[in-house]
Design a protein around this motif. Structure first.
Motif, PDB file in Angstrom:
ATOM      1  N   GLN A  74      34.198  39.047  38.895  1.00  0.00           N
ATOM      2  CA  GLN A  74      34.456  40.506  38.725  1.00  0.00           C
ATOM      3  C   GLN A  74      34.775  41.109  40.220  1.00  0.00           C
ATOM      4  O   GLN A  74      33.813  41.093  40.783  1.00  0.00           O
ATOM      5  CB  GLN A  74      33.714  41.534  37.822  1.00  0.00           C
ATOM      6  CG  GLN A  74      34.156  42.813  37.726  1.00  0.00           C
ATOM      7  CD  GLN A  74      35.385  42.717  36.606  1.00  0.00           C
ATOM      8  OE1 GLN A  74      35.510  41.977  35.679  1.00  0.00           O
ATOM      9  NE2 GLN A  74      36.489  43.797  36.906  1.00  0.00           N
ATOM     10  N   PRO A  75      36.014  41.353  40.564  1.00  0.00           N
ATOM     11  CA  PRO A  75      36.203  41.900  41.761  1.00  0.00           C
ATOM     12  C   PRO A  75      35.713  43.124  41.862  1.00  0.00           C
ATOM     13  O   PRO A  75      35.742  43.997  41.204  1.00  0.00           O
ATOM     14  CB  PRO A  75      37.885  41.904  41.695  1.00  0.00           C
ATOM     15  CG  PRO A  75      38.356  42.157  40.485  1.00  0.00           C
ATOM     16  CD  PRO A  75      37.232  41.321  39.731  1.00  0.00           C
ATOM     17  N   VAL A  76      34.948  43.363  43.262  1.00  0.00           N
ATOM     18  CA  VAL A  76      34.246  44.591  43.644  1.00  0.00           C
ATOM     19  C   VAL A  76      35.148  45.221  44.846  1.00  0.00           C
ATOM     20  O   VAL A  76      35.079  44.561  45.882  1.00  0.00           O
ATOM     21  CB  VAL A  76      32.749  44.504  43.870  1.00  0.00           C
ATOM     22  CG1 VAL A  76      32.422  45.765  44.323  1.00  0.00           C
ATOM     23  CG2 VAL A  76      32.021  43.833  42.519  1.00  0.00           C
ATOM     24  N   HIS A  77      35.706  46.481  44.587  1.00  0.00           N
ATOM     25  CA  HIS A  77      36.955  46.926  45.861  1.00  0.00           C
ATOM     26  C   HIS A  77      35.931  47.259  46.910  1.00  0.00           C
ATOM     27  O   HIS A  77      34.853  47.673  47.100  1.00  0.00           O
ATOM     28  CB  HIS A  77      37.344  48.033  45.231  1.00  0.00           C
ATOM     29  CG  HIS A  77      38.329  48.615  46.322  1.00  0.00           C
ATOM     30  ND1 HIS A  77      38.237  49.634  47.325  1.00  0.00           N
ATOM     31  CD2 HIS A  77      39.418  48.094  46.580  1.00  0.00           C
ATOM     32  CE1 HIS A  77      39.059  49.674  47.912  1.00  0.00           C
ATOM     33  NE2 HIS A  77      40.107  49.094  47.725  1.00  0.00           N
ATOM     34  N   TYR A 136      35.197  37.023  49.868  1.00  0.00           N
ATOM     35  CA  TYR A 136      36.050  38.069  49.844  1.00  0.00           C
ATOM     36  C   TYR A 136      37.389  37.469  49.364  1.00  0.00           C
ATOM     37  O   TYR A 136      38.004  36.408  49.780  1.00  0.00           O
ATOM     38  CB  TYR A 136      36.227  38.878  51.139  1.00  0.00           C
ATOM     39  CG  TYR A 136      34.805  39.405  51.247  1.00  0.00           C
ATOM     40  CD1 TYR A 136      34.727  40.913  50.780  1.00  0.00           C
ATOM     41  CD2 TYR A 136      33.764  38.660  51.983  1.00  0.00           C
ATOM     42  CE1 TYR A 136      33.492  41.191  51.127  1.00  0.00           C
ATOM     43  CE2 TYR A 136      32.671  39.324  52.265  1.00  0.00           C
ATOM     44  CZ  TYR A 136      32.227  40.605  51.815  1.00  0.00           C
ATOM     45  OH  TYR A 136      31.069  41.275  52.105  1.00  0.00           O
ATOM     46  N   LEU A 137      38.129  38.315  48.844  1.00  0.00           N
ATOM     47  CA  LEU A 137      39.697  37.964  48.465  1.00  0.00           C
ATOM     48  C   LEU A 137      40.511  39.310  48.811  1.00  0.00           C
ATOM     49  O   LEU A 137      40.093  40.382  48.708  1.00  0.00           O
ATOM     50  CB  LEU A 137      39.709  38.259  46.937  1.00  0.00           C
ATOM     51  CG  LEU A 137      40.936  37.414  46.292  1.00  0.00           C
ATOM     52  CD1 LEU A 137      41.355  36.064  46.627  1.00  0.00           C
ATOM     53  CD2 LEU A 137      41.043  37.933  44.766  1.00  0.00           C
ATOM     54  N   PHE A 138      41.406  38.857  49.592  1.00  0.00           N
ATOM     55  CA  PHE A 138      42.452  39.795  50.407  1.00  0.00           C
ATOM     56  C   PHE A 138      43.796  39.717  49.337  1.00  0.00           C
ATOM     57  O   PHE A 138      44.246  38.410  49.147  1.00  0.00           O
ATOM     58  CB  PHE A 138      42.744  39.277  51.668  1.00  0.00           C
ATOM     59  CG  PHE A 138      41.799  39.316  52.768  1.00  0.00           C
ATOM     60  CD1 PHE A 138      41.647  40.543  53.600  1.00  0.00           C
ATOM     61  CD2 PHE A 138      40.557  38.636  52.548  1.00  0.00           C
ATOM     62  CE1 PHE A 138      40.634  40.721  54.626  1.00  0.00           C
ATOM     63  CE2 PHE A 138      39.544  38.917  53.671  1.00  0.00           C
ATOM     64  CZ  PHE A 138      39.513  39.926  54.438  1.00  0.00           C
ATOM     65  N   ASP A 157      50.098  34.616  47.447  1.00  0.00           N
ATOM     66  CA  ASP A 157      49.695  35.819  46.845  1.00  0.00           C
ATOM     67  C   ASP A 157      48.104  36.376  46.848  1.00  0.00           C
ATOM     68  O   ASP A 157      47.469  37.184  46.603  1.00  0.00           O
ATOM     69  CB  ASP A 157      49.918  36.231  45.461  1.00  0.00           C
ATOM     70  CG  ASP A 157      51.393  36.331  45.080  1.00  0.00           C
ATOM     71  OD1 ASP A 157      52.066  36.418  46.029  1.00  0.00           O
ATOM     72  OD2 ASP A 157      51.989  35.696  43.950  1.00  0.00           O
ATOM     73  N   PHE A 158      47.496  35.501  47.758  1.00  0.00           N
ATOM     74  CA  PHE A 158      45.938  35.977  48.007  1.00  0.00           C
ATOM     75  C   PHE A 158      45.461  35.049  49.214  1.00  0.00           C
ATOM     76  O   PHE A 158      45.938  33.995  49.575  1.00  0.00           O
ATOM     77  CB  PHE A 158      44.959  35.766  47.034  1.00  0.00           C
ATOM     78  CG  PHE A 158      44.916  34.263  46.471  1.00  0.00           C
ATOM     79  CD1 PHE A 158      43.913  33.366  46.910  1.00  0.00           C
ATOM     80  CD2 PHE A 158      45.474  33.776  45.759  1.00  0.00           C
ATOM     81  CE1 PHE A 158      43.780  32.365  46.748  1.00  0.00           C
ATOM     82  CE2 PHE A 158      45.540  32.215  45.052  1.00  0.00           C
ATOM     83  CZ  PHE A 158      44.706  31.669  45.754  1.00  0.00           C
ATOM     84  N   PHE A 159      44.358  35.548  49.767  1.00  0.00           N
ATOM     85  CA  PHE A 159      43.584  34.728  50.655  1.00  0.00           C
ATOM     86  C   PHE A 159      42.033  34.898  50.448  1.00  0.00           C
ATOM     87  O   PHE A 159      41.679  36.019  50.123  1.00  0.00           O
ATOM     88  CB  PHE A 159      43.802  35.604  52.187  1.00  0.00           C
ATOM     89  CG  PHE A 159      42.874  34.737  53.312  1.00  0.00           C
ATOM     90  CD1 PHE A 159      43.492  33.738  53.854  1.00  0.00           C
ATOM     91  CD2 PHE A 159      41.696  35.300  53.659  1.00  0.00           C
ATOM     92  CE1 PHE A 159      42.519  33.098  54.940  1.00  0.00           C
ATOM     93  CE2 PHE A 159      40.955  34.697  54.592  1.00  0.00           C
ATOM     94  CZ  PHE A 159      41.374  33.594  55.173  1.00  0.00           C
ATOM     95  N   LEU A 160      41.411  33.794  50.186  1.00  0.00           N
ATOM     96  CA  LEU A 160      40.181  33.683  49.956  1.00  0.00           C
ATOM     97  C   LEU A 160      39.301  33.290  50.996  1.00  0.00           C
ATOM     98  O   LEU A 160      39.369  32.320  51.738  1.00  0.00           O
ATOM     99  CB  LEU A 160      39.919  32.894  48.949  1.00  0.00           C
ATOM    100  CG  LEU A 160      38.417  32.402  48.306  1.00  0.00           C
ATOM    101  CD1 LEU A 160      38.204  33.737  47.618  1.00  0.00           C
ATOM    102  CD2 LEU A 160      38.390  31.191  47.489  1.00  0.00           C
TER     103      LEU A 160
END
Length: 97
Positions: free
Chosen positions: A41-44, A19-21, A72-75
């Motif tokens: 591809q990111p899936v919301h 997941y990507l925040f 700018d992100f948390f993986l």
């Protein structure tokens, strides 16, 4: 680090339990190309207001907010599991006891 941030959470189309925040409204193209390539591809999944004291399944709101502030992100990657061979051997040993 902000005391609260409106974040969007995306799951990876390539890797299970990944997941990507990001800040809500984050431009996907502004994230590192290497991250985008690996993530797919990111899936919301959801949007939420995140505070430092909020507990999440595998991390804390503070860790996520600090990472978003810095890069700018948390993986969030899946928990590492021991190799299946080691796990299988352990189960066999438990049966034989």
């Amino acid at each position: 680090m902000k005391e609260r941030e409106f974040v969007s959470v995306f799951r990876s189309s390539k890797k299970n339990d990944t997941y990507l925040f990001v800040r809500r409204g984050q431009n996907w193209e502004d994230l590192p190309e290497s991250l985008r390539g690996i993530f797919g591809q990111p899936v919301h999944s959801m949007d939420l207001v995140l505070t430092p004291d909020r507990k999440l399944a595998r991390t804390t709101g503070k860790q996520v907010l600090e990472a978003i502030d810095e890069k700018d992100f948390f993986l969030q990657m899946p928990e590492e599991q021991e190799s299946y061979v080691v796990d299988f051997k352990r189960k066999l040993e438990q049966r034989n006891q």
